[in-house]
Design an enzyme around this catalytic site. Sequence first.
Site, PDB file in Angstrom:
ATOM      1  CE  LYS A  15      -1.076  53.441   5.774  1.00 43.58           C
ATOM      2  NZ  LYS A  15      -2.523  53.749   5.883  1.00 43.58           N
ATOM      3  CE1 TYR A  68      -4.703  49.036   5.445  1.00 43.28           C
ATOM      4  CE2 TYR A  68      -3.863  49.332   3.220  1.00 43.28           C
ATOM      5  CZ  TYR A  68      -3.794  49.604   4.576  1.00 43.28           C
ATOM      6  OH  TYR A  68      -2.825  50.463   5.059  1.00 43.28           O
ATOM      7  NE  ARG A  75      -2.389  56.892  10.688  1.00 43.32           N
ATOM      8  CZ  ARG A  75      -3.062  55.769  10.888  1.00 43.32           C
ATOM      9  NH1 ARG A  75      -3.922  55.682  11.903  1.00 43.32           N
ATOM     10  NH2 ARG A  75      -2.878  54.733  10.102  1.00 43.32           N
ATOM     11  CG  ASN A 121      -3.380  57.132   7.256  1.00 42.54           C
ATOM     12  OD1 ASN A 121      -2.608  56.425   6.610  1.00 42.54           O
ATOM     13  ND2 ASN A 121      -4.481  56.653   7.813  1.00 42.54           N
ATOM     14  CG  HIS A 158      -0.362  49.389   8.662  1.00 39.30           C
ATOM     15  ND1 HIS A 158      -1.719  49.185   8.727  1.00 39.30           N
ATOM     16  CD2 HIS A 158       0.219  48.285   9.207  1.00 39.30           C
ATOM     17  CE1 HIS A 158      -1.944  47.994   9.274  1.00 39.30           C
ATOM     18  NE2 HIS A 158      -0.778  47.428   9.581  1.00 39.30           N
ATOM     19  CD  GLU A 206      -1.438  44.009  10.116  1.00 40.30           C
ATOM     20  OE1 GLU A 206      -0.613  44.786  10.661  1.00 40.30           O
ATOM     21  OE2 GLU A 206      -2.649  44.276  10.013  1.00 40.30           O
TER      22      GLU A 206
END
Length: 132
Positions: free
Chosen positions: A9, A49, A102, A112, A115, A126
């Site tokens: 992220k 999401y 994390r 965090n 993913h 995905e």
Amino acid sequence: MERTYIMTKPDAYERGLIGEVISRIENKGYKITDMKMMNLDEAILKEHYAHLADKPFFPEIVTYMTSGPVVGMIVEGQNVVTGMRNIMGPTDGLEAASGTIRGDFAHNKNENIVHGSDSVENAEIEIKRFFG
Ligand code: IDP
Ligand code: MG
């Protein structure tokens, strides 16, 4: 061989932790078979999401996830979906144990670092979403 979708992220990019995440994946013995840096927009985040799109904190997720580049990866290995979730730790960085990504690097429930798909079925969805 099982595969999953992993994505660093924007905080991982900003903090220089992309290599750390990749090292942990490789040290576990998983194989990264494809990888690309991307800038996400709100439309793809609403899809990715979808289970959170009606939550009051969804705008925070969009702000965070569009704040910088992400690195999407296809990761292969034995039981890799569950294995990666174990390496990542639970969603909230405050609850995640030390030794997990994390737990070692995240401070709250939104930012965090990484993913990872939550099921074999979602992994395939995905991978298709981000790699076509
Ligand atoms: P996961 O990433 O551990 O699978 P999900 O519940 O699927 O967790 O949530 C997706 C992402 O949305 C989280 O990784 C986090 O960035 C963000 N998020 C989830 N729940 C919250 C919350 O209660 N507040 C703020 N952000 C959240
Ligand atoms: Mg999830």
